[in-house]
Design a protein around this motif. Structure first.
Motif, PDB file in Angstrom:
ATOM      1  N   LEU A 143      -2.413  -1.194  12.130  1.00 19.98           N
ATOM      2  CA  LEU A 143      -1.322  -0.286  12.370  1.00 19.98           C
ATOM      3  C   LEU A 143      -0.163  -1.296  11.917  1.00 19.98           C
ATOM      4  CD1 LEU A 143      -1.698   1.526  15.738  1.00 19.98           C
ATOM      5  CD2 LEU A 143      -1.696   2.492  13.644  1.00 19.98           C
ATOM      6  N   GLY A 144      -0.411  -2.213  11.045  1.00 20.80           N
ATOM      7  CA  GLY A 144       0.704  -3.044  10.492  1.00 20.80           C
ATOM      8  C   GLY A 144       1.897  -2.246   9.973  1.00 20.80           C
ATOM      9  N   ASP A 145       1.654  -1.188   9.374  1.00 19.75           N
ATOM     10  CA  ASP A 145       2.652  -0.504   8.559  1.00 19.75           C
ATOM     11  C   ASP A 145       3.399   0.735   9.415  1.00 19.75           C
ATOM     12  OD1 ASP A 145       0.497   1.236   8.646  1.00 19.75           O
ATOM     13  OD2 ASP A 145       0.640   2.006   6.767  1.00 19.75           O
ATOM     14  N   ARG A 146       2.908   0.676  10.793  1.00 23.01           N
ATOM     15  CA  ARG A 146       3.525   1.562  11.746  1.00 23.01           C
ATOM     16  C   ARG A 146       4.072   1.065  12.933  1.00 23.01           C
ATOM     17  NH1 ARG A 146       1.996   4.348   8.149  1.00 23.01           N
ATOM     18  NH2 ARG A 146       0.764   6.064   8.057  1.00 23.01           N
ATOM     19  N   GLY A 147       4.471  -0.233  12.817  1.00 25.71           N
ATOM     20  CA  GLY A 147       4.954  -0.997  13.921  1.00 25.71           C
ATOM     21  C   GLY A 147       6.491  -0.422  14.270  1.00 25.71           C
ATOM     22  N   ALA A 148       7.133   0.064  13.132  1.00 25.17           N
ATOM     23  CA  ALA A 148       8.674   0.412  13.554  1.00 25.17           C
ATOM     24  C   ALA A 148       8.690   1.981  14.003  1.00 25.17           C
ATOM     25  CB  ALA A 148       9.541   0.427  12.361  1.00 25.17           C
ATOM     26  N   MET A 149       7.536   2.719  13.942  1.00 25.24           N
ATOM     27  CA  MET A 149       7.583   3.866  14.308  1.00 25.24           C
ATOM     28  C   MET A 149       7.334   4.302  15.749  1.00 25.24           C
ATOM     29  SD  MET A 149       4.626   7.001  12.747  1.00 25.24           S
ATOM     30  CE  MET A 149       5.208   6.657  11.231  1.00 25.24           C
ATOM     31  N   LYS A 150       7.925   5.277  16.282  1.00 21.76           N
ATOM     32  CA  LYS A 150       8.118   5.566  17.786  1.00 21.76           C
ATOM     33  C   LYS A 150       6.474   6.171  17.991  1.00 21.76           C
ATOM     34  CE  LYS A 150      12.774   6.485  18.765  1.00 21.76           C
ATOM     35  NZ  LYS A 150      13.815   7.593  19.313  1.00 21.76           N
ATOM     36  N   VAL A 151       6.211   5.522  19.115  1.00 22.90           N
ATOM     37  CA  VAL A 151       4.822   5.986  19.556  1.00 22.90           C
ATOM     38  C   VAL A 151       4.663   7.346  19.677  1.00 22.90           C
ATOM     39  CG1 VAL A 151       3.176   5.825  21.464  1.00 22.90           C
ATOM     40  CG2 VAL A 151       4.586   3.868  20.972  1.00 22.90           C
ATOM     41  N   SER A 152       5.628   8.327  20.043  1.00 24.22           N
ATOM     42  CA  SER A 152       5.522   9.640  20.037  1.00 24.22           C
ATOM     43  C   SER A 152       5.204  10.430  18.698  1.00 24.22           C
ATOM     44  CB  SER A 152       6.836  10.192  20.862  1.00 24.22           C
ATOM     45  OG  SER A 152       7.806   9.798  19.957  1.00 24.22           O
ATOM     46  N   LYS A 153       5.753   9.581  17.658  1.00 26.41           N
ATOM     47  CA  LYS A 153       5.423  10.016  16.386  1.00 26.41           C
ATOM     48  C   LYS A 153       3.976   9.800  15.704  1.00 26.41           C
ATOM     49  CE  LYS A 153       9.531  11.842  16.232  1.00 26.41           C
ATOM     50  NZ  LYS A 153       9.801  13.486  16.175  1.00 26.41           N
ATOM     51  N   LEU A 154       3.230   8.836  16.670  1.00 18.27           N
ATOM     52  CA  LEU A 154       2.034   8.612  16.039  1.00 18.27           C
ATOM     53  C   LEU A 154       0.810   9.594  16.259  1.00 18.27           C
ATOM     54  CD1 LEU A 154       1.855   4.664  17.407  1.00 18.27           C
ATOM     55  CD2 LEU A 154       2.172   5.516  15.021  1.00 18.27           C
ATOM     56  N   SER A 155      -0.102   9.614  15.565  1.00 22.64           N
ATOM     57  CA  SER A 155      -1.046  10.613  15.775  1.00 22.64           C
ATOM     58  C   SER A 155      -1.955  10.167  17.123  1.00 22.64           C
ATOM     59  CB  SER A 155      -1.953  10.666  14.614  1.00 22.64           C
ATOM     60  OG  SER A 155      -2.796   9.449  14.407  1.00 22.64           O
ATOM     61  N   GLY A 156      -2.745  11.119  17.343  1.00 24.26           N
ATOM     62  CA  GLY A 156      -3.623  10.660  18.621  1.00 24.26           C
ATOM     63  C   GLY A 156      -4.510   9.351  18.475  1.00 24.26           C
ATOM     64  N   GLY A 157      -5.335   9.414  17.195  1.00 25.47           N
ATOM     65  CA  GLY A 157      -5.966   8.287  16.851  1.00 25.47           C
ATOM     66  C   GLY A 157      -5.162   7.000  16.766  1.00 25.47           C
ATOM     67  N   GLN A 158      -4.000   7.121  16.110  1.00 22.14           N
ATOM     68  CA  GLN A 158      -3.050   5.873  16.022  1.00 22.14           C
ATOM     69  C   GLN A 158      -2.675   5.362  17.487  1.00 22.14           C
ATOM     70  OE1 GLN A 158      -0.292   7.656  13.392  1.00 22.14           O
ATOM     71  NE2 GLN A 158      -1.145   6.736  11.760  1.00 22.14           N
ATOM     72  N   ARG A 159      -2.380   6.382  18.518  1.00 22.79           N
ATOM     73  CA  ARG A 159      -1.854   6.029  19.826  1.00 22.79           C
ATOM     74  C   ARG A 159      -3.156   5.198  20.106  1.00 22.79           C
ATOM     75  NH1 ARG A 159       1.162  10.820  19.737  1.00 22.79           N
ATOM     76  NH2 ARG A 159      -0.758  11.848  20.794  1.00 22.79           N
ATOM     77  N   ARG A 160      -4.345   5.871  20.133  1.00 23.46           N
ATOM     78  CA  ARG A 160      -5.735   5.132  20.835  1.00 23.46           C
ATOM     79  C   ARG A 160      -5.801   3.774  20.216  1.00 23.46           C
ATOM     80  NH1 ARG A 160      -7.443   4.883  25.661  1.00 23.46           N
ATOM     81  NH2 ARG A 160      -9.728   4.588  25.507  1.00 23.46           N
ATOM     82  N   ARG A 161      -5.507   3.571  19.042  1.00 23.57           N
ATOM     83  CA  ARG A 161      -5.680   2.158  18.409  1.00 23.57           C
ATOM     84  C   ARG A 161      -4.525   1.214  19.120  1.00 23.57           C
ATOM     85  NH1 ARG A 161      -5.415   2.647  12.422  1.00 23.57           N
ATOM     86  NH2 ARG A 161      -4.805   4.905  12.709  1.00 23.57           N
ATOM     87  N   LEU A 162      -3.332   1.956  19.161  1.00 25.16           N
ATOM     88  CA  LEU A 162      -2.173   1.087  19.756  1.00 25.16           C
ATOM     89  C   LEU A 162      -2.648   0.722  21.162  1.00 25.16           C
ATOM     90  CD1 LEU A 162       0.680  -0.057  19.419  1.00 25.16           C
ATOM     91  CD2 LEU A 162       1.570   2.010  20.273  1.00 25.16           C
ATOM     92  N   ALA A 163      -3.466   1.474  21.885  1.00 21.24           N
ATOM     93  CA  ALA A 163      -3.996   1.013  23.196  1.00 21.24           C
ATOM     94  C   ALA A 163      -4.997   0.025  23.240  1.00 21.24           C
ATOM     95  CB  ALA A 163      -4.387   2.302  23.748  1.00 21.24           C
TER      96      ALA A 163
END
Length: 287
Positions: free
Chosen positions: A128-148
């Motif tokens: 998720l190195g290229d998603r750091g500046a993105m709001k969590v609410s805008k991430l996909s379900g899979g991306q939020r799971r990886r953030l967790a």
């Protein structure tokens, strides 16, 4: 090999109803898979080991600290634990970076530069190195799971506890997570319903049912419990635990009386798990 965590007769009840019966296990470095049906006690067991939940009795040690003895021990042990629950609530309006920075502060990373480097490291680990500046609410379900999962990796914990980490991940992301977890130096305890994840990455398997550990061993040892009990043929075996038609048009039968026109096939982790579950229902008098 050094013991990372130990349960010594630990148990938990809710309203007098047992969720986890007295359990004694030791966890050492490696990947341990925790299998069990819904309501079997998996999450309760994970919460006990994470110190998020106090046992009703018995003792729990993490990195040599008796976390049931004092609050000070629990605080110290938590610095060496990474925990990803099944459901994660994210503060509103935060970006991926700000969320991880917030978690790092809670984990007492006081140096801003070191904290920023650690946040970047765990973001890269879960791709998720290229998603750091993105709001969590805008991430996909899979991306939020990886953030967790990323927040649980902060600080390179000795004990990493993951509750259904592959939920919401596609096959490529699941394979990537397997590679990540199998390469970690500490102890990883992960609950899952995906038996293929267990066979692909786990050094050890625990099967829990009705709050009790029913199996504790390696993947080959678990599979061996089903040897000679799985068949493939034109028709289902009588009394089989489960049967299904495969892509070849033949029927796979787990357990039961072999049909005359069937042949024995190599069992899988799923086959062995289904047979263990069936044995458990028989012990409880359920048919």
């Amino acid at each position: 090999m050094t013991t990372t965590a130990r349960l010594a007769g630990a148990w938990k009840t809710f309203g007098g109803v047992p969720a986890v019966h007295p359990t004694s296990i030791e966890l050492r470095p490696g990947v341990v898979g925790l299998l069990g049906p819904n309501g079997a006690g998996k999450t309760t067991l994970l919460r006990l080991l994470s110190t998020a939940l106090a046992p009703s009795g018995g003792r729990i040690e993490v990195t040599g600290l008796d976390v049931t003895a004092s609050h000070a021990n629990r605080v110290q042990a938590r610095r060496r634990i990474g925990y990803c629950p099944q459901e994660v609530v994210y503060p509103r309006g935060m970006t991926a970076v700000s969320f991880l920075d917030y978690i790092a502060v809670l984990k007492e990373w006081k140096n801003a530069a070191s904290r920023a480097a650690e946040v970047r490291r765990v973001l890269d680990l879960v791709h998720l190195g290229d998603r750091g500046a993105m709001k969590v609410s805008k991430l996909s379900g899979g991306q939020r799971r990886r953030l967790a999962i990323a927040q649980a990796l902060i600080g390179r914990p000795d004990l990493l506890i993951l509750d259904e980490p592959t939920t919401g991940l596609d096959p490529e992301q699941r394979a990537s997570l397997r590679g990540l977890l199998s390469g970690l130096a500490g102890t990883v305890l992960t609950s899952t319903h995906q038996t293929e994840d267990v066979s692909a990455m786990c050094d050890r398997v625990l099967v829990i049912d009705d709050g009790a550990i029913r199996f504790d061993g390696t993947v080959p040892e678990l599979i061996a419990t089903a040897a000679g009990r799985v068949h493939l043929g034109p028709s289902a075996c009588a009394g089989a635990v489960q049967t299904w038609k495969t892509g070849t048009g033949l029927v796979r039968s787990v357990g039961g009386q072999p049909a005359p026109d069937s042949c024995v096939v190599d069992p899988s982790v799923e086959d062995a798990y289904l047979l263990l579950r069936s044995a458990g229902r028989t012990r409880q008098g359920v048919t």
